[in-house]
Design a protein around this motif. Structure first.
Motif, PDB file in Angstrom:
ATOM      1  N   LEU A 140      18.661  20.462  44.994  1.00 44.59           N
ATOM      2  CA  LEU A 140      19.870  20.601  45.536  1.00 44.59           C
ATOM      3  C   LEU A 140      20.020  21.474  46.415  1.00 44.59           C
ATOM      4  O   LEU A 140      19.030  22.935  46.295  1.00 44.59           O
ATOM      5  CB  LEU A 140      20.093  21.287  44.022  1.00 44.59           C
ATOM      6  N   LYS A 141      21.183  21.860  47.513  1.00 48.40           N
ATOM      7  CA  LYS A 141      21.334  22.431  48.253  1.00 48.40           C
ATOM      8  C   LYS A 141      22.704  23.056  48.171  1.00 48.40           C
ATOM      9  O   LYS A 141      23.256  24.768  48.687  1.00 48.40           O
ATOM     10  CB  LYS A 141      20.982  22.343  49.502  1.00 48.40           C
ATOM     11  N   SER A 142      23.272  22.604  47.252  1.00 50.07           N
ATOM     12  CA  SER A 142      24.837  22.980  47.313  1.00 50.07           C
ATOM     13  C   SER A 142      24.908  24.332  46.453  1.00 50.07           C
ATOM     14  O   SER A 142      23.731  23.581  45.000  1.00 50.07           O
ATOM     15  CB  SER A 142      25.897  21.725  47.287  1.00 50.07           C
ATOM     16  N   LYS A 143      25.564  24.628  46.210  1.00 47.29           N
ATOM     17  CA  LYS A 143      26.731  26.309  45.433  1.00 47.29           C
ATOM     18  C   LYS A 143      27.338  24.986  44.223  1.00 47.29           C
ATOM     19  O   LYS A 143      28.540  25.471  44.888  1.00 47.29           O
ATOM     20  CB  LYS A 143      27.119  27.340  45.929  1.00 47.29           C
ATOM     21  N   VAL A 144      27.296  24.982  43.136  1.00 46.33           N
ATOM     22  CA  VAL A 144      28.182  24.081  42.373  1.00 46.33           C
ATOM     23  C   VAL A 144      28.194  24.967  40.963  1.00 46.33           C
ATOM     24  O   VAL A 144      26.857  25.501  40.784  1.00 46.33           O
ATOM     25  CB  VAL A 144      27.571  22.908  42.151  1.00 46.33           C
ATOM     26  N   THR A 145      29.235  24.624  40.256  1.00 53.48           N
ATOM     27  CA  THR A 145      29.030  24.946  38.111  1.00 53.48           C
ATOM     28  C   THR A 145      29.017  23.838  37.799  1.00 53.48           C
ATOM     29  O   THR A 145      29.641  22.847  37.946  1.00 53.48           O
ATOM     30  CB  THR A 145      30.288  26.034  38.470  1.00 53.48           C
ATOM     31  N   ILE A 146      27.985  24.186  37.104  1.00 50.70           N
ATOM     32  CA  ILE A 146      27.699  22.243  36.145  1.00 50.70           C
ATOM     33  C   ILE A 146      27.727  22.655  34.403  1.00 50.70           C
ATOM     34  O   ILE A 146      27.245  23.389  33.904  1.00 50.70           O
ATOM     35  CB  ILE A 146      26.500  21.457  36.351  1.00 50.70           C
ATOM     36  N   ARG A 147      28.534  21.896  34.044  1.00 48.06           N
ATOM     37  CA  ARG A 147      29.073  21.798  32.745  1.00 48.06           C
ATOM     38  C   ARG A 147      28.415  20.433  31.826  1.00 48.06           C
ATOM     39  O   ARG A 147      28.290  19.306  31.937  1.00 48.06           O
ATOM     40  CB  ARG A 147      30.164  22.168  32.102  1.00 48.06           C
ATOM     41  N   VAL A 148      27.010  20.766  31.241  1.00 49.96           N
ATOM     42  CA  VAL A 148      26.637  19.833  30.184  1.00 49.96           C
ATOM     43  C   VAL A 148      26.257  20.742  29.418  1.00 49.96           C
ATOM     44  O   VAL A 148      26.173  21.105  28.531  1.00 49.96           O
ATOM     45  CB  VAL A 148      25.204  19.253  31.409  1.00 49.96           C
ATOM     46  N   VAL A 149      25.513  18.860  28.230  1.00 48.27           N
ATOM     47  CA  VAL A 149      24.868  19.463  27.529  1.00 48.27           C
ATOM     48  C   VAL A 149      23.296  19.792  26.698  1.00 48.27           C
ATOM     49  O   VAL A 149      23.195  20.141  26.843  1.00 48.27           O
ATOM     50  CB  VAL A 149      24.573  17.787  26.306  1.00 48.27           C
ATOM     51  N   GLY A 150      22.879  19.333  27.961  1.00 47.82           N
ATOM     52  CA  GLY A 150      21.046  20.439  27.561  1.00 47.82           C
ATOM     53  C   GLY A 150      20.799  19.672  28.827  1.00 47.82           C
ATOM     54  O   GLY A 150      21.220  19.465  30.571  1.00 47.82           O
ATOM     55  N   ALA A 151      19.787  20.895  29.723  1.00 47.78           N
ATOM     56  CA  ALA A 151      18.493  20.904  31.077  1.00 47.78           C
ATOM     57  C   ALA A 151      17.511  21.484  30.751  1.00 47.78           C
ATOM     58  O   ALA A 151      16.844  22.278  29.916  1.00 47.78           O
ATOM     59  CB  ALA A 151      19.644  21.593  31.412  1.00 47.78           C
ATOM     60  N   THR A 152      16.763  20.803  31.882  1.00 48.27           N
ATOM     61  CA  THR A 152      15.213  21.297  31.784  1.00 48.27           C
ATOM     62  C   THR A 152      14.764  22.215  32.491  1.00 48.27           C
ATOM     63  O   THR A 152      16.073  22.868  32.961  1.00 48.27           O
ATOM     64  CB  THR A 152      14.257  19.747  32.533  1.00 48.27           C
ATOM     65  N   GLU A 153      13.722  22.804  32.060  1.00 47.43           N
ATOM     66  CA  GLU A 153      13.931  24.142  32.851  1.00 47.43           C
ATOM     67  C   GLU A 153      13.799  24.100  34.631  1.00 47.43           C
ATOM     68  O   GLU A 153      14.216  25.005  34.930  1.00 47.43           O
ATOM     69  CB  GLU A 153      12.279  24.505  32.710  1.00 47.43           C
ATOM     70  N   THR A 154      12.931  22.669  35.187  1.00 49.59           N
ATOM     71  CA  THR A 154      13.533  22.776  36.176  1.00 49.59           C
ATOM     72  C   THR A 154      14.619  22.708  37.026  1.00 49.59           C
ATOM     73  O   THR A 154      14.511  23.065  38.461  1.00 49.59           O
ATOM     74  CB  THR A 154      12.376  21.628  37.236  1.00 49.59           C
ATOM     75  N   ALA A 155      15.515  22.094  36.146  1.00 51.05           N
ATOM     76  CA  ALA A 155      16.929  22.018  36.528  1.00 51.05           C
ATOM     77  C   ALA A 155      17.085  23.232  36.899  1.00 51.05           C
ATOM     78  O   ALA A 155      18.422  23.366  37.086  1.00 51.05           O
ATOM     79  CB  ALA A 155      17.213  21.604  35.895  1.00 51.05           C
ATOM     80  N   LYS A 156      17.383  24.127  35.686  1.00 53.74           N
ATOM     81  CA  LYS A 156      18.069  25.047  35.525  1.00 53.74           C
ATOM     82  C   LYS A 156      17.721  25.834  36.864  1.00 53.74           C
ATOM     83  O   LYS A 156      18.342  26.868  37.340  1.00 53.74           O
ATOM     84  CB  LYS A 156      17.599  26.037  34.116  1.00 53.74           C
ATOM     85  N   LYS A 157      16.058  26.215  37.031  1.00 51.54           N
ATOM     86  CA  LYS A 157      15.868  27.094  38.328  1.00 51.54           C
ATOM     87  C   LYS A 157      16.160  26.531  39.622  1.00 51.54           C
ATOM     88  O   LYS A 157      16.402  26.341  40.650  1.00 51.54           O
ATOM     89  CB  LYS A 157      14.265  26.645  38.110  1.00 51.54           C
ATOM     90  N   ALA A 158      16.381  25.621  39.528  1.00 53.02           N
ATOM     91  CA  ALA A 158      17.343  24.479  41.066  1.00 53.02           C
ATOM     92  C   ALA A 158      18.673  25.028  41.150  1.00 53.02           C
ATOM     93  O   ALA A 158      18.663  25.335  42.447  1.00 53.02           O
ATOM     94  CB  ALA A 158      17.110  23.052  40.993  1.00 53.02           C
ATOM     95  N   VAL A 159      19.557  24.700  40.096  1.00 53.33           N
ATOM     96  CA  VAL A 159      20.892  24.935  40.232  1.00 53.33           C
ATOM     97  C   VAL A 159      20.465  26.572  40.417  1.00 53.33           C
ATOM     98  O   VAL A 159      21.389  27.297  40.904  1.00 53.33           O
ATOM     99  CB  VAL A 159      21.658  25.379  39.178  1.00 53.33           C
ATOM    100  N   GLU A 160      19.873  27.589  39.767  1.00 54.04           N
ATOM    101  CA  GLU A 160      20.054  29.246  40.101  1.00 54.04           C
ATOM    102  C   GLU A 160      19.165  29.222  41.380  1.00 54.04           C
ATOM    103  O   GLU A 160      20.104  30.670  41.487  1.00 54.04           O
ATOM    104  CB  GLU A 160      18.781  29.593  38.832  1.00 54.04           C
ATOM    105  N   LYS A 161      18.324  28.810  42.220  1.00 58.80           N
ATOM    106  CA  LYS A 161      18.215  28.658  43.315  1.00 58.80           C
ATOM    107  C   LYS A 161      18.560  28.472  44.493  1.00 58.80           C
ATOM    108  O   LYS A 161      19.419  29.071  45.596  1.00 58.80           O
ATOM    109  CB  LYS A 161      16.542  27.796  43.317  1.00 58.80           C
ATOM    110  N   ALA A 162      19.547  27.683  44.388  1.00 54.72           N
ATOM    111  CA  ALA A 162      20.483  26.826  44.783  1.00 54.72           C
ATOM    112  C   ALA A 162      22.192  27.717  45.125  1.00 54.72           C
ATOM    113  O   ALA A 162      23.409  27.599  45.849  1.00 54.72           O
ATOM    114  CB  ALA A 162      21.388  25.543  44.862  1.00 54.72           C
ATOM    115  N   GLY A 163      22.100  28.818  44.023  1.00 56.28           N
ATOM    116  CA  GLY A 163      23.330  29.970  43.796  1.00 56.28           C
ATOM    117  C   GLY A 163      24.228  29.414  42.828  1.00 56.28           C
ATOM    118  O   GLY A 163      25.573  29.738  42.884  1.00 56.28           O
TER     119      GLY A 163
END
Length: 180
Positions: free
Chosen positions: A122-145
């Protein structure tokens, strides 16, 4: 070649065997079902009957467990989100939720919610609202800001093309009866 000359290859269509149409047809009299008895009649339901012997489906033990409270979540990869943002089907500046994912075509039917998976980048800075997320997905979103909001499961089922009305969301609470 003309339209009226088009035909199937030889042997492509086999004619049906017409049974019980007289002895001369080759399948007359008993119609290929043998002699007499229950199996020569229609409506036979003795598939698992083994002549009185305990059938195999009763000899073998029961296996497994079906959880009636299981939640079925739809998985969406982080890489798929980035592809949709690059293709301009998802807006990176707006909040991405289940409805936005359906409109973008990433999800056809949201049963109990969407779970964010960490496959891809993930390269874009986004706000995502979901029911669940994996640890790698959380890190990818935080890394993109970006920001990841994980909320509890709601009991509504969203289907593509279905519109949610504002009236259902703002139902007034019932007033309590006054007692003297």
């Amino acid at each position: 070649m003309k339209l009226n000359e088009i035909k199937d290859n030889k042997g492509a269509r086999k004619s049906l065997m017409r049974v019980a149409r007289g002895v001369g047809s080759g399948k007359g009299r008993t119609a290929g079902r043998g002699i007499k008895g229950q199996k020569s009649r229609t409506g036979v339901s003795i598939n698992a009957f083994e002549g009185g012997q305990m059938p195999v489906y009763r000899r073998l033990p029961k296996r497994g467990f079906k959880n009636i409270f299981r939640k079925s979540l739809i998985g969406v990869n982080v890489g798929d989100l980035q592809k949709a943002i690059d293709a301009k089907t998802l807006a990176a500046d707006k909040e991405i939720n289940a409805v936005a994912l359906m409109e973008a075509g990433l999800v056809k039917k949201v049963k109990d919610g969407v779970r964010l998976l960490g496959n891809g980048k993930l390269k874009s800075k986004v706000t995502i609202r979901v029911v669940g997320a994996t640890e790698t997905a959380k890190k990818a979103v935080e890394k993109a800001g970006g920001e990841l909001i994980v909320e509890p499961i709601k009991k509504t089922v969203l289907v593509k093309g279905q519109k949610t009305s504002k009236k259902e969301a703002k139902k007034p609470a019932k007033k309590a009866k006054k007692t003297k």
